[in-house]
Design a protein around this motif. Structure first.
Motif, short mmCIF file in Angstrom:
data_model
loop_
_atom_site.label_atom_id
_atom_site.label_comp_id
_atom_site.label_asym_id
_atom_site.label_seq_id
_atom_site.Cartn_x
_atom_site.Cartn_y
_atom_site.Cartn_z
N ILE A 155 11.59 -3.62 -2.56
CA ILE A 155 10.54 -3.30 -1.54
C ILE A 155 10.84 -4.07 -0.36
N ARG B 136 5.52 0.38 -1.22
CA ARG B 136 6.69 0.94 -1.61
C ARG B 136 6.64 2.28 -0.71
N THR B 139 8.26 1.38 2.51
CA THR B 139 9.66 1.05 2.42
C THR B 139 10.50 2.66 2.12
N HIS B 260 6.54 9.20 -4.49
CA HIS B 260 5.17 8.54 -5.00
C HIS B 260 4.16 9.63 -4.64
#
Lengths: 438, 438
Positions: A155, B136, B139, B260
């Motif tokens: 991350i 995340r 990122t 995601h």
């Protein structure tokens, strides 16, 4: 001006057939002859020759070119012609229309200007192809690092640079008046990287500025520098950190060779080689022995290595193992901060390392002590004010996994890779005790 | 402890056959029953159920588990067993050995704690799976941006955060005592990005901290924030900047959906859709007309949009064009800084834009004025002290190509993408007028 052709980067001219092109860049040199004028035009990708035969039809353009100051930015519409007699790339562009976008004043610096004078005019100094290559190389290095981290599920974090307390010591700390209180500029993201471990982030990285009110004027120190940082949970020891660290660097050097190897050879005379894995590892005590046997006595009172010792062990490794990198491991507890973990039963050393590259230290890494009782003991032993450390220690009370990481100076890595003598050359706009400009 | 098995991330357990595994993480819950104990263990990748049948052989482990504080970090060696009756992932790990790496104190925060209390204990607050997902996602966004820039030949730069002069105005500027003089923390990399244009770098990017001594307490302001910046040479207008900008964001949203999308739907109840290109563009005057026709009177004295106007034009675009983004273009010269370029013959507007995303402004972009005479005129017209601007203006005398760029607040992008209400949720460690901790 309105372009009839879209802009072509100079490096791409060679891929085009003869015909109309638009190029844009700055004037590097003008050769103003009676019958023909030549201009070397440079852009971010390379340089090319423009040609303007002087006659009645081109009189206006000829007058413009005669008055062109070096450094002026121009848009040129013209005709591309491959011509193998032209040394510069085997092609030239016959000027049709030339528009001066901004006129430049005469440059106050020359190729032989001192580094200090060049830094005064850094935005002109950076026009040198060598300087542009330096920052293209840096870009490639950083991208290789990040690609590796992304592939490994790290991350990315952005830790604050404004802090309420000094993370390690009050020495060399910039203070900032902050509303009703005082803040400090982060000397490293150490504390915050460790909080990410407590937060269960697992593996994290950051490339960001760090600040040290360091009054020294060496070729390796700056008051603001770009720090490359990573921290990983569930390490068994610093070996896990070193394994990640050497992979990153091997990938970066490999990427630089692929993208810029030829140009580096041409501009810096260096043939880069991808380092083999694993990097050599030599314990600190062994390094001292080798250096002393080689005739160098380390004068430092604390017994730590000095720059000459770093140069010598690096040369030794290069000679005996052909390697540009060396991890110096097992640093004595006496010369390491309180938060470096000391292995069970060997309290006199730490699970830490320095990484030396072509003679200069570029990074310190370690397994961190994650047990709060030991942290307190070790901080006390170092004579630190435990009360002041409570913010640092506080989050350890809520659980932290075993972890470790490193911090690395980006400008040093680039400097040593390209064989340069100062991070002033590899920092976009250098900051030192007497330099805040431009 | 010595692991006989290497660590497995919890998310990867499902890919393994039944048998010995080592997992490491923190204790989320303990269900301590008479005959069997259950522990939910979480790591950076997910959570799994540990089970310990209580009997003579497991008495020692049972005692350890009974005393386990939530949040403690543990290493568990045990036997993985697929079992579709287990709701959590259809598997469990029967505990063999359980080693407590660090004991945790009881957490001072709960799911219903106020945001301010959660920020006091941010390193614990960040253990929530929603928080980990936020970073995340961030990122992935940053990596998508950088990959686009790298593919397009941009150079990454690291501009100094310590400056000798204020780049725009002295308001909301942090001062830093700097050896014999005073430095200022950069409010944006604007000046330095433009120097890179003068240096002939062509196209550059930077993601780095910026600082504003902004005393406001809104959900969208911080004293330190991560600024996403790009600047490109040889633009024809701000259209070239917007074209790059919308490509970046479309690639980022697409990457986030791929990596995601499902988890975002599950945790935030949002179904992300990749935006179509081009993003809608509406001139500022037209935006005002639409908003006023909709019944909202903008109260600002300077005629610029207010937050309610931003919400309304965004809703209007969503309704009429189904788009989450909108570029508001042609901002009046009166509400824009002196360095925004004004198009030939239309001095009352600027070649600039704001980008609004789901109701909130995330970025300002513009073609910059590169002609020093016009810069001087426009600075004078704005009532600025030209002497103080000389460092800014100085490098324009040595040639700068036509150029433009944008700055964008990273935490805002993430907040609006995930439908969150404050950048406090999307900043690793938030900094505001009364918050410097932790």
């Amino acid at each position: 001006m309105t372009h009839t052709q879209p802009r072509t980067l100079i490096k791409d001219l060679a891929t085009l057939p003869d015909g109309p092109v638009t190029v844009q860049g700055w004037v590097e040199t003008v050769r103003d002859q009676k019958r023909v004028q030549f201009v070397i035009l440079r852009d971010e990708s390379g340089s090319a020759q423009l040609v303007n035969p002087v006659n009645e039809d081109t009189a206006e353009t000829a007058a413009t070119i005669s008055g062109l100051m070096h450094g002026s930015f121009v848009t040129v519409r013209g005709d591309l012609k491959a011509d193998e007699r032209v040394k510069l790339g085997g092609l030239e562009v016959k000027v049709g229309e030339l528009v001066v976008e901004t006129v430049a004043k005469d440059s106050p610096i020359a190729d032989d200007s001192s580094i200090d004078k060049r830094l005064d005019w850094r935005f002109l100094d950076l026009r040198r192809p060598e300087a542009q290559l330096i920052f293209r190389v840096q870009t490639t290095i950083e991208h290789a690092f990040r690609q590796h981290w992304i592939d490994e599920g790290f991350i990315e974090i952005h830790t604050p640079k404004l802090m309420a307390t000094a993370s390690e010591s009050r020495a060399e700390l910039f203070e900032v008046p902050y509303f009703e209180t005082t803040a400090y500029l982060a000397q490293s993201p150490q504390l915050f990287k460790q909080m990410a471990q407590s937060a269960g982030f697992g593996r994290i990285f950051e490339i960001a500025p760090a600040f040290r009110a360091d009054p020294s004027f060496t070729s390796r120190h700056a008051t603001e520098f770009t720090s490359v940082d990573a921290e990983i949970s569930w390490v068994e020891s610093h070996e896990d950190v070193m394994a990640m660290h050497e992979q990153l660097l091997a990938k970066a050097v490999t990427a630089v060779i692929e993208r810029h190897g030829e140009e580096i050879q041409q501009r810096f005379g260096i043939e880069l080689q991808a380092p083999t894995l694993p990097f050599p590892r030599i314990p600190h005590a062994e390094v001292k022995r080798i250096v002393e046997e080689g005739g160098h006595t380390i004068e430092r009172a604390d017994g730590d290595l000095d720059p000459e010792a770093e140069r010598r062990i690096s040369a030794h490794v290069k000679e005996t193992q052909g390697h540009d990198f060396v991890f110096v491991t097992e640093y004595p507890s006496t010369v390491r901060p309180f938060y470096h973990l000391r292995p069970e039963g060997r309290e006199e050393v730490t699970n830490s390392y320095d990484l030396i590259y072509n003679g200069v230290e570029i990074s310190t890494g370690a397994q961190r002590e994650h047990r709060i009782e030991r942290l307190r003991e070790q901080a006390l032993e170092k004579g630190m004010d435990v009360a002041e450390l409570e913010e640092y220690l506080g989050f350890f009370e809520y659980g932290v996994p075993p972890h470790g990481g490193f911090g690395m100076g980006l400008a040093r890595v680039v400097m040593l890779m390209l064989g340069l003598s100062s991070i002033r050359e590899t920092t976009f706009l250098f900051r030192g005790p007497t330099r805040l400009h431009p």
